[in-house]
Design a protein around this motif. Sequence first.
Motif, mmCIF file in Angstrom:
data_model
loop_
_atom_site.group_PDB
_atom_site.id
_atom_site.type_symbol
_atom_site.label_atom_id
_atom_site.label_comp_id
_atom_site.label_asym_id
_atom_site.label_seq_id
_atom_site.Cartn_x
_atom_site.Cartn_y
_atom_site.Cartn_z
ATOM 1 N N LEU A 19 0.831 -1.195 0.000
ATOM 2 C CA LEU A 19 0.000 0.000 0.000
ATOM 3 C C LEU A 19 0.865 1.243 0.000
ATOM 4 N N PRO A 20 0.402 2.338 -0.592
ATOM 5 C CA PRO A 20 1.135 3.597 -0.478
ATOM 6 C C PRO A 20 1.179 4.032 0.961
ATOM 7 N N LEU A 21 2.211 4.841 1.312
ATOM 8 C CA LEU A 21 2.373 5.264 2.704
ATOM 9 C C LEU A 21 1.108 5.898 3.255
ATOM 10 N N SER A 22 0.403 6.676 2.401
ATOM 11 C CA SER A 22 -0.782 7.371 2.878
ATOM 12 C C SER A 22 -1.880 6.413 3.303
ATOM 13 N N ALA A 23 -1.852 5.182 2.763
ATOM 14 C CA ALA A 23 -2.892 4.220 3.081
ATOM 15 C C ALA A 23 -2.492 3.290 4.223
ATOM 16 N N GLN A 24 -1.232 3.280 4.571
ATOM 17 C CA GLN A 24 -0.782 2.430 5.658
ATOM 18 C C GLN A 24 -1.024 3.104 7.003
ATOM 19 N N ALA A 25 -1.235 2.278 8.015
ATOM 20 C CA ALA A 25 -1.454 2.829 9.351
ATOM 21 C C ALA A 25 -0.185 3.497 9.844
ATOM 22 N N ALA A 26 -0.328 4.713 10.388
ATOM 23 C CA ALA A 26 0.827 5.412 10.957
ATOM 24 C C ALA A 26 1.336 4.628 12.160
ATOM 25 N N VAL A 27 2.639 4.688 12.393
ATOM 26 C CA VAL A 27 3.256 3.878 13.448
ATOM 27 C C VAL A 27 3.637 4.743 14.649
ATOM 28 N N LEU A 48 12.029 16.445 13.657
ATOM 29 C CA LEU A 48 11.726 15.314 12.792
ATOM 30 C C LEU A 48 10.459 14.612 13.273
ATOM 31 N N GLY A 49 10.327 14.448 14.584
ATOM 32 C CA GLY A 49 9.139 13.822 15.138
ATOM 33 C C GLY A 49 7.874 14.588 14.772
ATOM 34 N N LYS A 50 7.935 15.906 14.867
ATOM 35 C CA LYS A 50 6.782 16.739 14.497
ATOM 36 C C LYS A 50 6.455 16.578 13.019
ATOM 37 N N ALA A 51 7.508 16.539 12.185
ATOM 38 C CA ALA A 51 7.301 16.373 10.751
ATOM 39 C C ALA A 51 6.666 15.017 10.444
ATOM 40 N N LEU A 52 7.094 13.971 11.140
ATOM 41 C CA LEU A 52 6.525 12.638 10.944
ATOM 42 C C LEU A 52 5.037 12.621 11.297
ATOM 43 N N GLN A 53 4.699 13.294 12.380
ATOM 44 C CA GLN A 53 3.294 13.326 12.792
ATOM 45 C C GLN A 53 2.456 14.216 11.881
ATOM 46 N N ASP A 54 2.987 15.385 11.547
ATOM 47 C CA ASP A 54 2.237 16.299 10.687
ATOM 48 C C ASP A 54 1.979 15.708 9.306
ATOM 49 N N ALA A 55 2.909 14.855 8.844
ATOM 50 C CA ALA A 55 2.757 14.227 7.533
ATOM 51 C C ALA A 55 1.904 12.957 7.603
ATOM 52 N N GLY A 56 1.429 12.620 8.809
ATOM 53 C CA GLY A 56 0.591 11.445 8.975
ATOM 54 C C GLY A 56 1.343 10.135 8.928
ATOM 55 N N LEU A 57 2.652 10.199 9.131
ATOM 56 C CA LEU A 57 3.491 9.000 9.054
ATOM 57 C C LEU A 57 3.663 8.325 10.405
ATOM 58 N N ALA A 58 3.470 9.064 11.476
ATOM 59 C CA ALA A 58 3.599 8.527 12.832
ATOM 60 C C ALA A 58 2.356 8.889 13.634
ATOM 61 N N SER A 59 1.771 7.904 14.285
ATOM 62 C CA SER A 59 0.605 8.164 15.130
ATOM 63 C C SER A 59 1.029 8.857 16.415
ATOM 64 N N SER A 60 2.268 8.554 16.837
ATOM 65 C CA SER A 60 2.843 9.194 18.029
ATOM 66 C C SER A 60 4.357 9.086 17.951
#
Length: 319
Positions: A19-27, A48-60
């Motif tokens: 799945l594309p990153l946008s469709a995968q569950a954030a980690v 970097l952590g803020k960027a990961l969350q803002d981009a929807g790549l990390a749930s926390s």
Amino acid sequence: MRRDTFLKSLAALAAAGSLPLSAQAAVAVKMMLPANPGGGWDTTGRALGKALQDAGLASSVTYDNKGGAAGAIGLAQFVNGSKGDPNALMVMGAVMLGGIITGKPPVNLSQATPIARLTSEYNVFVLPANSPFKSMAEVVAQLKKDPGSVKWGGGSRGSTEHIAAAMIAREVGVDPARINYVAFRGGGEATAAILGGNVTVGGSGYSEFSEYIAAGKMKPIGVTSGQRLKGVNVPTLREQGINVEIGNWRGVYGAPGITAEQRKALVAMVEKAVKSKAWAEALEKNGWTPAWLAGDDFANFVDSEFASLRATMVKSGMV
């Protein structure tokens, strides 16, 4: 297609990384910051952590500050406590290489997984606002007169500002082994020492001192770049007749023992984060220069930097 069958198919695709990153569950990302709060690694990791969350790549994103020994204490905890964890990241940089060279810790970067270089930055040397000195020339004159009387404050032994101080001494005819370098566990401690006038001259990345320089609480007397920094009216060391240029860079590593596919996924995740608006804002705010380099290219760069830094430190009498 029945709903349960569809969901199972979706889960299988996600597990396979199809799945594309946008469709995968954030980690849930665990970020090791091998320094005390307030310094460059801390700022980089949290940005970097803020960027990961803002981009929807990390749930926390959870942060673990573990300062000391130029990052070797945090590195040891990361290597020993994160084996096989595909969601663990550790901030590191040139300072850690210097610390490994001088401290010879029982752990090494080769035990972790290179992911990417993120930024590059040059150091600035500053005087406390109440310093009797007004310029690098006056500091050098005192250094030649009595090396031990000039207290250089900065990051851990082997940091880029420590190496730069030793290189300055060597270039002006002073034995680098005689410099009085005071190492601090984090940028916050070093800043407090400079503001309190507890060191003669302090060094760090320009972004860490910029607000104090702007407020007149620190006086900048030289940068370690080859040319003046954009928008910063501070002379280079070379302009002042001191043939010293040394840069600082920062990057991230993954945990030991992750698979090639997990490493590839981490590279992709971090690459997407550094293309985000949040990361662009962090670059602007901190005066960082983007320096993206990933995977094996980054690993080769680290090996080359390690050899180059060691040669410089040997020449400067530090090891």
